[in-house]
Scaffold this active site. Sequence first.
Site, short mmCIF file in Angstrom:
data_model
loop_
_atom_site.label_atom_id
_atom_site.label_comp_id
_atom_site.label_asym_id
_atom_site.label_seq_id
_atom_site.Cartn_x
_atom_site.Cartn_y
_atom_site.Cartn_z
N GLY A 11 -13.98 58.85 13.19
CA GLY A 11 -12.71 58.27 12.79
C GLY A 11 -11.90 57.81 13.99
N VAL A 23 -11.46 54.86 31.41
CA VAL A 23 -12.87 54.98 31.81
C VAL A 23 -13.30 53.73 32.58
CG1 VAL A 23 -15.25 55.07 30.96
CG2 VAL A 23 -13.50 56.55 29.94
N ARG A 72 -20.22 55.10 11.22
CA ARG A 72 -21.03 56.29 10.94
C ARG A 72 -22.49 55.92 11.18
NH1 ARG A 72 -16.96 59.99 10.89
NH2 ARG A 72 -15.28 59.30 9.50
N ASP A 103 -15.77 66.03 16.41
CA ASP A 103 -16.87 66.98 16.32
C ASP A 103 -18.22 66.29 16.16
OD1 ASP A 103 -18.55 68.81 14.11
OD2 ASP A 103 -17.71 69.95 15.77
N SER A 105 -19.05 63.25 16.95
CA SER A 105 -19.35 62.49 18.17
C SER A 105 -19.89 63.42 19.25
CB SER A 105 -18.08 61.80 18.67
OG SER A 105 -17.50 61.02 17.65
N THR A 125 -9.36 62.59 18.11
CA THR A 125 -9.27 62.80 16.67
C THR A 125 -7.85 63.23 16.31
OG1 THR A 125 -9.95 64.22 14.82
CG2 THR A 125 -10.24 65.10 17.02
N ASP A 127 -7.05 65.10 13.95
CA ASP A 127 -7.07 66.44 13.35
C ASP A 127 -6.77 67.56 14.34
OD1 ASP A 127 -7.63 65.39 10.89
OD2 ASP A 127 -9.79 65.76 11.00
N ASP A 129 -8.78 69.29 16.14
CA ASP A 129 -9.66 70.41 15.78
C ASP A 129 -10.84 70.61 16.72
OD1 ASP A 129 -10.99 68.09 15.12
OD2 ASP A 129 -11.66 68.77 13.15
N ARG A 171 -9.31 67.86 6.98
CA ARG A 171 -10.36 68.39 6.09
C ARG A 171 -10.62 69.86 6.35
NH1 ARG A 171 -14.47 65.29 7.57
NH2 ARG A 171 -15.39 66.89 8.88
N ALA A 186 9.65 71.38 5.91
CA ALA A 186 9.04 71.58 4.59
C ALA A 186 9.25 73.01 4.10
CB ALA A 186 7.54 71.27 4.65
N HIS A 215 16.35 69.27 -3.34
CA HIS A 215 14.97 68.78 -3.25
C HIS A 215 14.09 69.83 -2.57
CE1 HIS A 215 16.56 67.78 0.77
NE2 HIS A 215 15.34 68.09 1.16
N GLU A 222 -5.41 67.95 3.13
CA GLU A 222 -6.41 67.47 2.17
C GLU A 222 -7.60 68.40 2.03
OE1 GLU A 222 -8.06 63.78 3.52
OE2 GLU A 222 -8.63 64.58 5.50
#
Length: 319
Positions: A11, A23, A72, A103, A105, A125, A127, A129, A171, A186, A215, A222
Amino acid sequence: MKRIGVLTSGGDAPGMNAAIRAVVRKGIFHNLEVFGIYQGYTGLINGHIEKLELGSVGDIVHRGGTILRSARCPEFKTPEGQQKGVEQLRKHGIDGLVVIGGDGSYRGAKALTELGFPCIGVPGTIDNDIPGTEFTIGFDTALNTVIDAIDKIRDTASSHERTFIIEVMGRDAGDLALWAGLAGGAETIVIPEEPFNMDEIIERLKNGQKRDKKHSIIVVAEGVMSGTEFAKLIQKECDIEVRVSVLGHIQRGGSPTATDRVLASRLGARAVELLIEGKGGRAVGIEKNQLVDYDIIEALGRKHQLDLNMYKLSKELSI
């Protein structure tokens, strides 16, 4: 080391272009020839490889996405596909490779490393992660995109006195949901790393109603479930009007923040330095604002750790 290659995979993440630029220009500064590999590992297998010059990466530091594009590649998961990749690298005389991605990659870079080809992984990424680094390229930009969305949604939520569920990417990792939820105020944050208690969430919503709260904002990663599914769980338990906003791929796009541009530049340049030093099978990262590098194979055996103290704090502040 005379020729190096660079590719982006998986992604896309804001800041990948800044890393590519680093690079290329770091390599040229050290009298290396730098080759761009287009469309990730698919392009590697197919030989979609071109030499990059200084001008090739001009005016891209501020652009989202990746000029090398991404794809991909199931074929690269096979020994035959990996061997094709090595053959293409040798055909073009490339001595080392910088892989920018997440991950999946890194797993490709690990495979090339085990075949004797020196690779350096650069974490890209949204994420956040990847083990071994506190932050990944793209996380800060995506975080600010989500916070901007939360701020706008809160205006509508308050005007109509509704509960809004905001589904964000993540994810297997809840960093984006946690940081955005805490920064966005939140009432509830739902992440893959921690089980949620629906009774507790419903009780918090009802208590808000009792004190005339206008509210509520719930951020759901996700990886737990979709925002729509979560809304059904709430409505099954209580009579609260709920709306769902799925932010989707808007989180991946946009001009990278200054933080991501600087991080990408530092990590991309360090990756080239490692190749020049004759090192392969490493990944670069940042810890306490200092650049680090570590064994890429070892890193893939570890699990990213979310800061659960931040999760605890979010619950304490949302009473």
